[in-house]
Design an enzyme around this catalytic site. Sequence first.
Site, PDB file in Angstrom:
ATOM      1  N   CYS A 149       0.756  -0.754  -0.154  1.00 47.56           N
ATOM      2  CA  CYS A 149      -0.149  -0.147   0.182  1.00 47.56           C
ATOM      3  C   CYS A 149       0.978   1.195  -0.101  1.00 47.56           C
ATOM      4  O   CYS A 149       0.159   2.445  -0.653  1.00 47.56           O
ATOM      5  CB  CYS A 149      -0.451  -0.488   0.823  1.00 47.56           C
ATOM      6  SG  CYS A 149       0.154  -0.901   2.643  1.00 47.56           S
ATOM      7  N   HIS A 242      -2.108   7.083   3.854  1.00 45.47           N
ATOM      8  CA  HIS A 242      -0.859   6.874   3.995  1.00 45.47           C
ATOM      9  C   HIS A 242      -0.303   8.202   3.082  1.00 45.47           C
ATOM     10  O   HIS A 242      -0.652   7.714   2.430  1.00 45.47           O
ATOM     11  CB  HIS A 242       0.504   5.217   3.593  1.00 45.47           C
ATOM     12  CG  HIS A 242      -0.503   4.499   4.422  1.00 45.47           C
ATOM     13  ND1 HIS A 242      -1.513   4.210   5.435  1.00 45.47           N
ATOM     14  CD2 HIS A 242       0.081   3.296   3.317  1.00 45.47           C
ATOM     15  CE1 HIS A 242      -1.048   3.079   5.476  1.00 45.47           C
ATOM     16  NE2 HIS A 242      -0.140   2.158   4.437  1.00 45.47           N
TER      17      HIS A 242
HETATM   18  N1  LIG Z   1      -4.693  -3.307   4.694  1.00 46.78           N
HETATM   19  C1  LIG Z   1      -4.392  -2.760   3.783  1.00 46.78           C
HETATM   20  O1  LIG Z   1      -4.806  -1.852   3.585  1.00 46.78           O
HETATM   21  C2  LIG Z   1      -3.307  -3.107   3.094  1.00 46.78           C
HETATM   22  C3  LIG Z   1      -3.209  -3.088   1.712  1.00 46.78           C
HETATM   23  C4  LIG Z   1      -2.670  -3.417   0.201  1.00 46.78           C
HETATM   24  C5  LIG Z   1      -2.363  -4.627   0.520  1.00 46.78           C
HETATM   25  N2  LIG Z   1      -2.991  -5.364   1.887  1.00 46.78           N
HETATM   26  C6  LIG Z   1      -2.949  -6.717   2.164  1.00 46.78           C
HETATM   27  O2  LIG Z   1      -3.933  -7.517   2.187  1.00 46.78           O
HETATM   28  C7  LIG Z   1      -4.094  -8.548   2.629  1.00 46.78           C
HETATM   29  C8  LIG Z   1      -5.702  -8.469   3.358  1.00 46.78           C
HETATM   30  O3  LIG Z   1      -4.973  -7.710   3.749  1.00 46.78           O
HETATM   31  P1  LIG Z   1      -6.213  -7.144   5.433  1.00 46.78           P
HETATM   32  O4  LIG Z   1      -5.831  -5.820   5.492  1.00 46.78           O
HETATM   33  O5  LIG Z   1      -8.106  -7.316   4.257  1.00 46.78           O
HETATM   34  O6  LIG Z   1      -6.151  -8.009   7.013  1.00 46.78           O
HETATM   35  P2  LIG Z   1      -7.483  -8.656   7.237  1.00 46.78           P
HETATM   36  O7  LIG Z   1      -8.245  -7.422   7.361  1.00 46.78           O
HETATM   37  O8  LIG Z   1      -6.747  -9.315   8.605  1.00 46.78           O
HETATM   38  O9  LIG Z   1      -8.495  -9.879   6.577  1.00 46.78           O
HETATM   39  C9  LIG Z   1      -7.707 -11.287   5.866  1.00 46.78           C
HETATM   40  C10 LIG Z   1      -8.799 -11.907   5.742  1.00 46.78           C
HETATM   41  O10 LIG Z   1      -7.997 -13.078   5.096  1.00 46.78           O
HETATM   42  C11 LIG Z   1      -8.776 -14.449   6.321  1.00 46.78           C
HETATM   43  N3  LIG Z   1      -8.803 -15.329   6.183  1.00 46.78           N
HETATM   44  C12 LIG Z   1      -7.290 -15.430   7.379  1.00 46.78           C
HETATM   45  N4  LIG Z   1      -6.277 -16.478   7.055  1.00 46.78           N
HETATM   46  C13 LIG Z   1      -7.117 -17.192   6.625  1.00 46.78           C
HETATM   47  C14 LIG Z   1      -7.365 -18.748   6.073  1.00 46.78           C
HETATM   48  N5  LIG Z   1      -6.437 -19.248   6.614  1.00 46.78           N
HETATM   49  N6  LIG Z   1      -8.546 -19.849   5.021  1.00 46.78           N
HETATM   50  C15 LIG Z   1      -9.153 -18.722   4.831  1.00 46.78           C
HETATM   51  N7  LIG Z   1      -9.441 -17.117   4.340  1.00 46.78           N
HETATM   52  C16 LIG Z   1      -8.259 -16.925   5.499  1.00 46.78           C
HETATM   53  C17 LIG Z   1      -9.928 -13.750   6.937  1.00 46.78           C
HETATM   54  O11 LIG Z   1     -10.994 -14.582   7.358  1.00 46.78           O
HETATM   55  P3  LIG Z   1     -11.482 -14.576   8.572  1.00 46.78           P
HETATM   56  O12 LIG Z   1     -12.507 -13.584   9.139  1.00 46.78           O
HETATM   57  O13 LIG Z   1     -12.408 -16.142   8.166  1.00 46.78           O
HETATM   58  O14 LIG Z   1      -9.969 -15.366   9.394  1.00 46.78           O
HETATM   59  C18 LIG Z   1     -10.213 -12.755   6.313  1.00 46.78           C
HETATM   60  O15 LIG Z   1     -11.271 -12.669   5.863  1.00 46.78           O
HETATM   61  C19 LIG Z   1      -2.570  -8.473   3.065  1.00 46.78           C
HETATM   62  O16 LIG Z   1      -1.842  -9.732   2.361  1.00 46.78           O
HETATM   63  C20 LIG Z   1      -2.081  -7.573   3.405  1.00 46.78           C
HETATM   64  O17 LIG Z   1      -0.527  -7.485   3.649  1.00 46.78           O
HETATM   65  C21 LIG Z   1      -3.441  -4.885   2.810  1.00 46.78           C
END
Ligand SMILES: NC(=O)c1ccc[n+]([C@@H]2O[C@H](COP(=O)([O-])OP(=O)(O)OC[C@H]3O[C@@H](n4cnc5c(N)ncnc54)[C@H](OP(=O)(O)O)[C@@H]3O)[C@@H](O)[C@H]2O)c1
Length: 354
Positions: A149, A242
Amino acid sequence: MKKTQVAVLGATGIIGQRFVQLLEDHPWFEIQGLYASERSEGKRLGEVNKVKDHIFMPETMDRKVVQIDIAKIAKSCRIAFSGLPSEIAKDYESQLAEAGVAVFSNAASHRMRHDVPLLIPEVNPGHLELVKRQPTFAKGGFIVTNANCSTTGLAPPLKAMQDAFGLQQVVVSTYQAVSGAGYPGVPSLDILGNVVPYIKGEEEKMEAEILKMLGTLKAGKVADAKFEMLASCARVPVLNGHLESVVVRCVKEPSVEDVIKAMRRFRAEPQELELPTAPKEAIIIRDELDRPQPQWDVNAGEPARARGMAVTVGRIRKKDKYVKFFLLSHNTLRGGAGGSMLNAELAYAKGILK
Ligand SMILES: NC(=O)c1ccc[n+]([C@@H]2O[C@H](COP(=O)([O-])OP(=O)(O)OC[C@H]3O[C@@H](n4cnc5c(N)ncnc54)[C@H](OP(=O)(O)O)[C@@H]3O)[C@@H](O)[C@H]2O)c1
């Protein structure tokens, strides 16, 4: 026109739900299913809603989340948008590509693979060609990633400067929002009234990813850009957006006016192709001395579906040979789900999703 069916992976997380937000009224794509871990099986999206600044349609909030099922997704979806944690994404995304699904991912796991584009349509649209080198492409499956990001916000202004003046050295310091850490993210007692000068792996990702994205595609391979890149990253108590302080030394020394002109005239393929989620202006320059600010500028971007998709740049100034400026971009839209959506729209417009 029949819409392309898509799966959202990680639908209970912040990025997953930003995907849902952007898909609610998408002109080309339609949600087939919402997927997460077995912990979320059967939950209504309304029960696990994390995105509170968008009003979802009641029928969206009623949709049920189910556990990821590769065979089912492969049977019913052409696209999977992935908002999974990197360690989980690696295998799932590979399996989906193997099963003929086009995966547009936010996770870091495949970003640095030689045959995977690390794509920002305004910056390196030509790199999309790399998907044709993936072993699964013949079956219709492939993986496209978007950058971290903080790297995503930095790339368009740097691309404008690289094209106009060449880049020699870039030093960036970030002030990153808490939503960048996912949900529930940094404990409130660690971040309220505080700044944390460490985000695991972030500086390394920024330093490597920007060189790949601004690199040149030659004979099916990306040769990294050759400038020096130094990043320092901090977490600040801001919800979304950011902010980055950037210092650049160019090969051909520009004036402040030259930099403003180069960024103002920056137009790229998503704007020319009028992709649905493309902002009319990818870079917005503010003249006020105290902008950009997260509260004012995080949702920059026109038209309405491109809110949060423009990068705002301000305080462009010079000291000796160095150009200095601040930029701000929305980490979960431009730097997250919106970036992936634009990547899928580019692939669709170029006929790669047939
Ligand atoms: N937040 C940001 O600003 C941002 C920006 C760019 C990229 N990213 C990337 O995008 C991705 C998601 O980020 P996020 O911020 O949305 O994270 P998050 O809020 O923690 O969400 C994670 C998601 O993944 C699922 N998950 C976790 N373990 C799992 C498993 N074993 N099997 C299937 N589903 C699973 C969770 O489902 P459950 O609820 O069922 O556990 C949840 O839906 C990451 O790789 C992060 O690095 C994030």
